[in-house]
Design a protein around this motif. Sequence first.
Motif, PDB file in Angstrom:
ATOM      1  N   GLU A 134      11.777  13.522  -4.698  1.00 26.18           N
ATOM      2  CA  GLU A 134      10.992  13.367  -5.922  1.00 26.18           C
ATOM      3  C   GLU A 134      10.773  11.890  -6.249  1.00 26.18           C
ATOM      4  OE1 GLU A 134      13.828  15.266  -5.756  1.00 26.18           O
ATOM      5  OE2 GLU A 134      12.859  17.217  -5.652  1.00 26.18           O
ATOM      6  N   GLU A 135      11.786  11.084  -6.024  1.00 27.54           N
ATOM      7  CA  GLU A 135      11.657   9.656  -6.286  1.00 27.54           C
ATOM      8  C   GLU A 135      10.715   8.987  -5.291  1.00 27.54           C
ATOM      9  OE1 GLU A 135      15.989   9.052  -8.456  1.00 27.54           O
ATOM     10  OE2 GLU A 135      15.858   8.919  -6.269  1.00 27.54           O
ATOM     11  N   CYS A 136      10.695   9.474  -4.061  1.00 31.69           N
ATOM     12  CA  CYS A 136       9.701   8.985  -3.092  1.00 31.69           C
ATOM     13  C   CYS A 136       8.288   9.289  -3.592  1.00 31.69           C
ATOM     14  CB  CYS A 136       9.922   9.607  -1.710  1.00 31.69           C
ATOM     15  SG  CYS A 136      11.317   8.905  -0.800  1.00 31.69           S
ATOM     16  N   ASP A 137       8.123  10.458  -4.200  1.00 32.56           N
ATOM     17  CA  ASP A 137       6.819  10.795  -4.768  1.00 32.56           C
ATOM     18  C   ASP A 137       6.445   9.825  -5.892  1.00 32.56           C
ATOM     19  OD1 ASP A 137       6.465  12.928  -3.011  1.00 32.56           O
ATOM     20  OD2 ASP A 137       7.287  14.407  -4.422  1.00 32.56           O
ATOM     21  N   GLU A 138       7.413   9.448  -6.720  1.00 30.76           N
ATOM     22  CA  GLU A 138       7.154   8.461  -7.773  1.00 30.76           C
ATOM     23  C   GLU A 138       6.771   7.115  -7.168  1.00 30.76           C
ATOM     24  OE1 GLU A 138       9.999   8.034 -11.004  1.00 30.76           O
ATOM     25  OE2 GLU A 138      10.652  10.098 -10.672  1.00 30.76           O
ATOM     26  N   ILE A 139       7.432   6.748  -6.096  1.00 29.48           N
ATOM     27  CA  ILE A 139       7.114   5.494  -5.410  1.00 29.48           C
ATOM     28  C   ILE A 139       5.695   5.547  -4.869  1.00 29.48           C
ATOM     29  CG2 ILE A 139       7.673   4.086  -3.376  1.00 29.48           C
ATOM     30  CD1 ILE A 139      10.676   4.859  -3.964  1.00 29.48           C
ATOM     31  N   LEU A 140       5.314   6.671  -4.285  1.00 36.65           N
ATOM     32  CA  LEU A 140       3.954   6.821  -3.769  1.00 36.65           C
ATOM     33  C   LEU A 140       2.921   6.788  -4.895  1.00 36.65           C
ATOM     34  CD1 LEU A 140       4.670   9.488  -1.007  1.00 36.65           C
ATOM     35  CD2 LEU A 140       4.025   7.081  -0.658  1.00 36.65           C
ATOM     36  N   GLU A 141       3.267   7.346  -6.054  1.00 30.74           N
ATOM     37  CA  GLU A 141       2.373   7.248  -7.220  1.00 30.74           C
ATOM     38  C   GLU A 141       2.229   5.795  -7.657  1.00 30.74           C
ATOM     39  OE1 GLU A 141       3.772   9.844 -10.336  1.00 30.74           O
ATOM     40  OE2 GLU A 141       3.679  11.607  -9.025  1.00 30.74           O
ATOM     41  N   ALA A 142       3.320   5.046  -7.617  1.00 31.98           N
ATOM     42  CA  ALA A 142       3.274   3.628  -7.983  1.00 31.98           C
ATOM     43  C   ALA A 142       2.406   2.843  -7.003  1.00 31.98           C
ATOM     44  CB  ALA A 142       4.682   3.049  -8.044  1.00 31.98           C
ATOM     45  N   VAL A 143       2.446   3.220  -5.734  1.00 31.90           N
ATOM     46  CA  VAL A 143       1.582   2.581  -4.736  1.00 31.90           C
ATOM     47  C   VAL A 143       0.119   2.784  -5.122  1.00 31.90           C
ATOM     48  CG1 VAL A 143       0.752   2.755  -2.338  1.00 31.90           C
ATOM     49  CG2 VAL A 143       3.213   2.666  -2.800  1.00 31.90           C
ATOM     50  N   GLU A 144      -0.229   3.995  -5.505  1.00 34.35           N
ATOM     51  CA  GLU A 144      -1.614   4.276  -5.890  1.00 34.35           C
ATOM     52  C   GLU A 144      -1.992   3.552  -7.180  1.00 34.35           C
ATOM     53  OE1 GLU A 144      -3.738   5.537  -3.746  1.00 34.35           O
ATOM     54  OE2 GLU A 144      -1.959   5.625  -2.462  1.00 34.35           O
ATOM     55  N   ASP A 160       0.364  -0.423   1.906  1.00 35.52           N
ATOM     56  CA  ASP A 160       0.382   0.288   3.188  1.00 35.52           C
ATOM     57  C   ASP A 160       1.801   0.395   3.732  1.00 35.52           C
ATOM     58  OD1 ASP A 160      -2.382   0.503   3.008  1.00 35.52           O
ATOM     59  OD2 ASP A 160      -2.777  -1.148   4.408  1.00 35.52           O
ATOM     60  N   ASP A 161       2.550  -0.695   3.654  1.00 36.60           N
ATOM     61  CA  ASP A 161       3.914  -0.731   4.164  1.00 36.60           C
ATOM     62  C   ASP A 161       4.814   0.235   3.396  1.00 36.60           C
ATOM     63  OD1 ASP A 161       5.959  -1.678   5.855  1.00 36.60           O
ATOM     64  OD2 ASP A 161       6.472  -3.325   4.476  1.00 36.60           O
ATOM     65  N   VAL A 162       4.754   0.185   2.075  1.00 33.53           N
ATOM     66  CA  VAL A 162       5.593   1.058   1.257  1.00 33.53           C
ATOM     67  C   VAL A 162       5.209   2.521   1.478  1.00 33.53           C
ATOM     68  CG1 VAL A 162       6.212   1.713  -1.112  1.00 33.53           C
ATOM     69  CG2 VAL A 162       6.072  -0.708  -0.477  1.00 33.53           C
ATOM     70  N   LYS A 163       3.926   2.793   1.521  1.00 33.06           N
ATOM     71  CA  LYS A 163       3.479   4.178   1.713  1.00 33.06           C
ATOM     72  C   LYS A 163       3.993   4.731   3.041  1.00 33.06           C
ATOM     73  CE  LYS A 163      -0.613   7.102   1.705  1.00 33.06           C
ATOM     74  NZ  LYS A 163      -2.065   7.163   1.464  1.00 33.06           N
ATOM     75  N   GLU A 164       3.832   3.963   4.097  1.00 35.86           N
ATOM     76  CA  GLU A 164       4.284   4.420   5.424  1.00 35.86           C
ATOM     77  C   GLU A 164       5.793   4.679   5.427  1.00 35.86           C
ATOM     78  OE1 GLU A 164       4.860   2.469   9.820  1.00 35.86           O
ATOM     79  OE2 GLU A 164       3.087   1.877   8.676  1.00 35.86           O
ATOM     80  N   LYS A 165       6.549   3.770   4.865  1.00 33.40           N
ATOM     81  CA  LYS A 165       8.008   3.906   4.866  1.00 33.40           C
ATOM     82  C   LYS A 165       8.470   5.031   3.959  1.00 33.40           C
ATOM     83  CE  LYS A 165       8.760  -0.773   6.384  1.00 33.40           C
ATOM     84  NZ  LYS A 165       8.952  -2.160   6.020  1.00 33.40           N
ATOM     85  N   ALA A 166       7.822   5.208   2.815  1.00 31.25           N
ATOM     86  CA  ALA A 166       8.204   6.293   1.910  1.00 31.25           C
ATOM     87  C   ALA A 166       7.925   7.653   2.547  1.00 31.25           C
ATOM     88  CB  ALA A 166       7.477   6.162   0.580  1.00 31.25           C
ATOM     89  N   ILE A 167       6.820   7.757   3.241  1.00 32.20           N
ATOM     90  CA  ILE A 167       6.496   9.022   3.926  1.00 32.20           C
ATOM     91  C   ILE A 167       7.507   9.292   5.040  1.00 32.20           C
ATOM     92  CG2 ILE A 167       4.793  10.131   5.427  1.00 32.20           C
ATOM     93  CD1 ILE A 167       2.623   8.798   3.612  1.00 32.20           C
ATOM     94  N   GLN A 168       7.846   8.264   5.804  1.00 32.10           N
ATOM     95  CA  GLN A 168       8.851   8.429   6.864  1.00 32.10           C
ATOM     96  C   GLN A 168      10.203   8.831   6.279  1.00 32.10           C
ATOM     97  OE1 GLN A 168       9.294   5.149   9.621  1.00 32.10           O
ATOM     98  NE2 GLN A 168       7.081   4.824   9.696  1.00 32.10           N
TER      99      GLN A 168
END
Length: 180
Positions: A134-144, A160-168
């Motif tokens: 869930e926190e990774c999802d928040e991080i991805l929202e922050a990226v957007e 791009d870097d944060v998104k790739e790493k959060a998804i991994q």
Amino acid sequence: KAQARLVADELISAYQDCPDPEFVYALCEQCDHKLDFIVWKKIVFPVLSQGLMDDPRALRGMIQTIENLYSSRSDREELGYPTDEQLTIRLLELCPDDPWAQAQRVRQLRRWLGYTIHEWPSGILYGANGASTEECDEILEAVEELRVLDGNGDSDELCDDVKEKAIQYKSRLANKLLGS
């Protein structure tokens, strides 16, 4: 220090004789994050705290003097322990096109997102701990959010870097759950 205290006392006395919120806002504009504590307590905090919910200038002033707020437990407690991030988000709710607030939020997001990946490849951080799904999802929202606010593309590489790493990392977490 004694001379500085006399100047601060004179300032407080003059302000109390003729209070003017415009003076407080101008003082905050000139502030580099921290004012004399007595000036903050006697002049600045009372004005800013009154307008914190609906006055953009009070919100901006509080953000500009955030170190004073963080230094005063009683003032933070009185306001419900707001962070500069929360205050900036509120300011953007009131004034979504404010370039100063947008730039402030971009700096906050860049700092936070950079922090979340600084332990990579060990993981993604959320606070002092590894992020949950869930926190990774928040991080991805922050990226957007950062992509939208930083329209000139200066943050694209970080995003791009944060998104790739959060998804991994989310994938790693899912695999751990499936393997358990």
